[in-house]
Design a protein around this motif. Structure first.
Motif, PDB file in Angstrom:
ATOM      1  N   ASN A 169      17.231  64.987   0.927  1.00  0.00           N
ATOM      2  CA  ASN A 169      17.773  64.948   2.137  1.00  0.00           C
ATOM      3  C   ASN A 169      18.561  63.626   2.032  1.00  0.00           C
ATOM      4  O   ASN A 169      19.771  63.701   2.590  1.00  0.00           O
ATOM      5  N   PHE A 170      18.175  62.479   1.632  1.00  0.00           N
ATOM      6  CA  PHE A 170      18.767  61.236   1.593  1.00  0.00           C
ATOM      7  C   PHE A 170      20.244  61.383   0.820  1.00  0.00           C
ATOM      8  O   PHE A 170      21.131  61.233   1.294  1.00  0.00           O
ATOM      9  N   LEU A 171      19.905  62.032  -0.350  1.00  0.00           N
ATOM     10  CA  LEU A 171      21.065  62.239  -1.083  1.00  0.00           C
ATOM     11  C   LEU A 171      22.267  63.059  -0.741  1.00  0.00           C
ATOM     12  O   LEU A 171      23.373  62.937  -0.411  1.00  0.00           O
ATOM     13  N   TYR A 172      21.721  64.274  -0.110  1.00  0.00           N
ATOM     14  CA  TYR A 172      22.565  65.078   0.831  1.00  0.00           C
ATOM     15  C   TYR A 172      23.408  64.418   1.881  1.00  0.00           C
ATOM     16  O   TYR A 172      24.660  64.399   2.093  1.00  0.00           O
ATOM     17  N   ILE A 173      22.788  63.733   2.711  1.00  0.00           N
ATOM     18  CA  ILE A 173      23.426  63.025   3.810  1.00  0.00           C
ATOM     19  C   ILE A 173      24.270  61.931   3.506  1.00  0.00           C
ATOM     20  O   ILE A 173      25.393  61.677   3.864  1.00  0.00           O
TER      21      ILE A 173
END
Ligand code: PHE
Length: 344
Positions: free
Chosen positions: A228-232
């Motif tokens: 999720n962090f990478l995507y955001i």
């Protein structure tokens, strides 16, 4: 005698009303009312007249004197007004003067930009005080008094006159202070960003300032992950730089995250090919991040193991410097509009 007076009056009034300059007017005053004037001679001669003549000529002479004086005064006023009007003359065909006004700092522009992007992704904006307690800055972030990581950030301590730990204050060294502050009052799931000013007792140079701005992100829920962090992060930087940006993680250590990373983006300047901005590596270091340490959740009063979340923090000046190719961080504090005006 009466005729003479009448003639003088008629002549004087005519000349006065057509006098065009102040000197011309003064000359007329001397000529008609001055000591050596014909009219003055008449006035002086009045005393030699018989009582009856005096009665006839006297009032008319006085009236003439008054009339000439009034005419002189009126004309004087008119000429002075005309003179003033000339000075105030406005050339309506002249090109307008540019009004100088202030300009948003590139930092404010970047902050507005960041806030727009994150609020569009459903984030809330949170903040906290610049002067904060030792607890929120350090202890709650898993950095007790004897923790060596406290030395990673040179701290400005604030004199509070109290030795009690909960009353000791610092100029916050990072926006991470707002993590526990926010979590004490809010229950997951949530996503917030925290833009704000931070302070470090450091010598200044082109890439270091004692006062700068950070930008924290904190996302907490039941099953928030590094993915999720990478995507955001990638969607944020792609929107911010208006081109596809990839994020790379490198293992790193911060007491308040586990695991912890440092993250890089591929160079906005050369697109990853290698240039001066990225020192030919194709990557630019942005900041720290990681999965929130359960100890931080505990400090906020959450049960251990109940939630997961990620946090990141990075310098906002640094982002502005990359975006606008600004070479010296100290320019942000220069207060010079010649600097701020260059950015859109
Ligand atoms: N607070 C860290 C710093 O100022 C950055 C950071 C924030 C790192 C959140 C990890 C997670 O250096």
């Amino acid at each position: 005698m009466l005729k003479k007076i009448k003639k003088i009056k008629g002549e004087a009034l005519k000349k006065i009303s057509s006098a065009n300059t102040l000197t011309e007017l003064e000359d007329l005053r001397v000529f008609y009312l001055g000591k050596k004037s014909e009219f003055n001679d008449i006035l002086k001669g009045l005393k030699d007249l018989s009582t009856e003549e005096k009665r006839k000529v006297g009032p008319s002479a006085n009236e003439t004197k008054k009339g000439i004086q009034e005419a002189l005064e009126n004309r004087l006023m008119e000429l002075e007004e005309a003179e003033d009007a000339k000075k105030e003359w406005i050339d309506i065909t002249a090109p307008g003067k540019k009004i100088k006004k202030g300009h948003l700092s590139p930092l404010s522009i970047v902050q507005n930009n960041i806030e727009d992007i994150f609020t569009s992704m459903g984030f809330e904006i949170a903040d906290g005080p610049d002067i904060d307690s030792e607890f929120y800055n350090f202890d709650a972030m898993n950095m007790p008094a004897d923790h060596p990581a406290r030395d990673m950030q040179d701290t400005f301590w604030v004199k509070t006159g109290s030795r009690k730990e909960e009353e000791r204050a610092v100029l916050r060294t990072h926006t991470s202070t707002v993590q526990v502050r926010y979590m004490e009052k809010n229950k997951p799931p949530f996503r917030i960003i925290v833009p704000g000013r931070v302070f470090r007792s450091e010598a200044t140079d082109p890439s270091h300032e004692h006062t700068f701005h950070q930008f924290e992100a904190l996302v907490v829920g039941k099953d928030v992950s590094v993915a999720n962090f990478l995507y955001i992060a990638e969607s944020f930087f792609t929107q911010f730089f208006r081109r596809k940006v990839n994020v790379r993680l490198r293992p790193s250590y911060f007491p308040f995250v586990e695991p912890g990373f440092e993250f890089d983006i591929n160079c906005a300047n050369c697109g990853g090919k290698g240039c001066g901005v990225c020192k030919n590596t194709g990557w630019i270091e942005i900041g720290g991040a990681g999965m929130v340490n359960q100890k931080v959740f505990e400090a906020a009063g959450y049960d251990r193991g109940k939630y997961q979340g990620f946090a990141w923090g990075f310098g906002m000046e640094r982002l502005a410097m990359i975006k606008y190719k600004i070479s010296d961080i100290r320019l942000f504090h220069s207060g010079d509009v010649r600097f701020t005006r260059q950015f859109k």
